[in-house]
Design a protein around this motif. Structure first.
Motif, PDB file in Angstrom:
ATOM      1  N   GLU A   5       0.823  -1.210   0.000  1.00  0.00           N
ATOM      2  CA  GLU A   5       0.000   0.000   0.000  1.00  0.00           C
ATOM      3  C   GLU A   5       0.860   1.265   0.000  1.00  0.00           C
ATOM      4  O   GLU A   5       0.398   2.342  -0.398  1.00  0.00           O
ATOM      5  CB  GLU A   5      -0.945   0.006   1.205  1.00  0.00           C
ATOM      6  CG  GLU A   5      -1.997  -1.091   1.144  1.00  0.00           C
ATOM      7  CD  GLU A   5      -2.918  -1.102   2.356  1.00  0.00           C
ATOM      8  OE1 GLU A   5      -3.055  -0.050   3.019  1.00  0.00           O
ATOM      9  OE2 GLU A   5      -3.502  -2.173   2.637  1.00  0.00           O
ATOM     10  N   LEU A   6       2.095   1.134   0.425  1.00  0.00           N
ATOM     11  CA  LEU A   6       2.995   2.293   0.426  1.00  0.00           C
ATOM     12  C   LEU A   6       3.506   2.619  -0.971  1.00  0.00           C
ATOM     13  O   LEU A   6       4.181   3.644  -1.162  1.00  0.00           O
ATOM     14  CB  LEU A   6       4.175   2.033   1.366  1.00  0.00           C
ATOM     15  CG  LEU A   6       3.812   1.797   2.838  1.00  0.00           C
ATOM     16  CD1 LEU A   6       5.074   1.563   3.662  1.00  0.00           C
ATOM     17  CD2 LEU A   6       3.022   2.970   3.401  1.00  0.00           C
ATOM     18  N   ASP A   7       3.188   1.788  -1.954  1.00  0.00           N
ATOM     19  CA  ASP A   7       3.581   2.065  -3.336  1.00  0.00           C
ATOM     20  C   ASP A   7       3.021   3.396  -3.817  1.00  0.00           C
ATOM     21  O   ASP A   7       3.572   4.012  -4.738  1.00  0.00           O
ATOM     22  CB  ASP A   7       3.094   0.956  -4.278  1.00  0.00           C
ATOM     23  CG  ASP A   7       3.827  -0.359  -4.065  1.00  0.00           C
ATOM     24  OD1 ASP A   7       4.833  -0.373  -3.332  1.00  0.00           O
ATOM     25  OD2 ASP A   7       3.371  -1.377  -4.622  1.00  0.00           O
ATOM     26  N   THR A   8       1.925   3.851  -3.211  1.00  0.00           N
ATOM     27  CA  THR A   8       1.313   5.110  -3.644  1.00  0.00           C
ATOM     28  C   THR A   8       2.262   6.295  -3.469  1.00  0.00           C
ATOM     29  O   THR A   8       2.107   7.311  -4.156  1.00  0.00           O
ATOM     30  CB  THR A   8       0.013   5.378  -2.869  1.00  0.00           C
ATOM     31  OG1 THR A   8       0.297   5.404  -1.462  1.00  0.00           O
ATOM     32  CG2 THR A   8      -1.026   4.300  -3.141  1.00  0.00           C
ATOM     33  N   PHE A   9       3.237   6.181  -2.576  1.00  0.00           N
ATOM     34  CA  PHE A   9       4.195   7.275  -2.381  1.00  0.00           C
ATOM     35  C   PHE A   9       5.285   7.298  -3.451  1.00  0.00           C
ATOM     36  O   PHE A   9       6.013   8.278  -3.576  1.00  0.00           O
ATOM     37  CB  PHE A   9       4.841   7.168  -0.989  1.00  0.00           C
ATOM     38  CG  PHE A   9       3.910   7.509   0.131  1.00  0.00           C
ATOM     39  CD1 PHE A   9       3.631   8.826   0.452  1.00  0.00           C
ATOM     40  CD2 PHE A   9       3.297   6.509   0.868  1.00  0.00           C
ATOM     41  CE1 PHE A   9       2.766   9.145   1.489  1.00  0.00           C
ATOM     42  CE2 PHE A   9       2.437   6.806   1.912  1.00  0.00           C
ATOM     43  CZ  PHE A   9       2.166   8.133   2.221  1.00  0.00           C
ATOM     44  N   ARG A  10       5.421   6.214  -4.192  1.00  0.00           N
ATOM     45  CA  ARG A  10       6.416   6.115  -5.268  1.00  0.00           C
ATOM     46  C   ARG A  10       7.834   6.405  -4.758  1.00  0.00           C
ATOM     47  O   ARG A  10       8.620   7.101  -5.410  1.00  0.00           O
ATOM     48  CB  ARG A  10       6.059   7.047  -6.438  1.00  0.00           C
ATOM     49  CG  ARG A  10       4.725   6.717  -7.077  1.00  0.00           C
ATOM     50  CD  ARG A  10       4.437   7.576  -8.286  1.00  0.00           C
ATOM     51  NE  ARG A  10       3.146   7.263  -8.869  1.00  0.00           N
ATOM     52  CZ  ARG A  10       2.896   6.265  -9.700  1.00  0.00           C
ATOM     53  NH1 ARG A  10       3.887   5.456 -10.054  1.00  0.00           N
ATOM     54  NH2 ARG A  10       1.686   6.055 -10.189  1.00  0.00           N
ATOM     55  N   LEU A  11       8.118   5.873  -3.584  1.00  0.00           N
ATOM     56  CA  LEU A  11       9.434   6.015  -2.973  1.00  0.00           C
ATOM     57  C   LEU A  11       9.916   4.641  -2.511  1.00  0.00           C
ATOM     58  O   LEU A  11       9.099   3.782  -2.177  1.00  0.00           O
ATOM     59  CB  LEU A  11       9.367   6.966  -1.765  1.00  0.00           C
ATOM     60  CG  LEU A  11       9.061   8.432  -2.066  1.00  0.00           C
ATOM     61  CD1 LEU A  11       8.775   9.185  -0.767  1.00  0.00           C
ATOM     62  CD2 LEU A  11      10.209   9.088  -2.832  1.00  0.00           C
TER      63      LEU A  11
END
Length: 285
Positions: free
Chosen positions: A215-221
């Motif tokens: 779900e942290l993929d949304t930050f693209r970091l």
């Protein structure tokens, strides 16, 4: 008291600016080896506080395949740690930091104090690792921005709250941290996110963060995960920290599958082997 250099006194060289891209360019996650020069870290407190022992351990971590050495001089374990002053941290680091840096592997300074991070970066450390994600020490973002180094922004809470959706809390925390980073002038390509396994979370929430890491993929970091020997493992199979290698490997393999690009570990040789074998097998699909 140790003197520290002014925040803007160091010009970051090209070797530092290329550290993160090099670490993230491989088909398997980079491994960050943990070096605690502390008397009270939860797993290895006191083992490497003597400079000769710390340097020997750094050499071993590198021989075992560590891509980064993460050195810390204050225990940040979420239960029972004793705060120390910046002067005390630097006094523990002073006899060993330069020699660890001279070994040639990028060194990350694990501290929540901007004074310590500034001093360590001035000695040649290449990465700042802040367990409070730029939100505890008001000077941290300025130190990182002035030196142009990568920074690891970790999620943390003062205490666990079992009633919250931990992934929503992590996301909200990161949004605040990224606003601080942007205001200070930290480039997005210098930022790594860490969900803070075991910090401000119930044991179940730590496992949830691993299960829902993508779900942290949304930050693209890029994301770093450090589940090594953490207490949640013992809720599944009762064990002491030194007996949690299997659980650590399981957590880190799941983290890698869910997108983690850096794994922070005590047991570097086993972790490197597990990650590279898993990547080789998946490459045959």
């Amino acid at each position: 008291m140790m003197a520290t250099k002014p925040i803007a006194s160091v010009v970051t060289g090209p070797a530092v600016s290329t550290v993160l891209p090099a670490l993230l360019s491989r088909p398997y996650p980079a491994v960050m080896g943990i070096l605690n020069v502390t008397p009270d870290s939860f797993s290895d407190g006191g083992q490497f506080i003597a400079p000769d022992q710390a340097l020997a351990q750094a050499r071993k971590l590198i021989a075992d395949g560590a891509d980064i050495i993460d050195i810390g001089a204050e225990s940040t374990r979420p239960y029972g740690s004793q705060p120390v002053t910046a002067e005390a941290e630097m006094a523990r680091l002073q006899p060993v930091l330069a020699e660890v840096i001279a070994l040639g592997v990028p060194v990350s300074i694990d501290s929540m104090k901007s004074e310590v991070v500034a001093w360590a970066l001035d000695q040649g450390a290449a990465i700042a690792n802040d367990v409070w994600g730029l939100q505890r020490d008001a000077g941290m973002a300025a130190v990182v921005a002035a030196r142009g180094v990568p920074v690891i922004i970790m999620h943390n809470r003062e205490s666990a709250d079992p009633a919250i959706d931990i992934m929503q809390d992590i996301a909200a925390f990161f949004e605040r941290s990224l606003e601080i980073a942007a205001s200070a002038g930290i480039a997005p390509d210098k930022i790594v996110l860490d969900p803070g396994i075991g910090f401000g979370k119930t044991q179940e929430q730590s496992m949830t963060a691993l299960a829902r890491l993508s779900e942290l993929d949304t930050f693209r970091l890029p994301v770093l995960v450090g589940a090594s020997r953490k207490r949640f493992i013992s809720t599944v199979v009762p064990s002491e920290p030194q007996q949690r290698i299997g659980g650590s490997l399981a957590a880190h393999l799941i983290a890698a599958r869910n997108g983690a690009r850096i794994i922070r570990a005590h047991d570097v040789a086993e972790t490197v082997q597990a990650l590279r074998v898993a990547a080789a097998i998946e490459g045959q699909q």
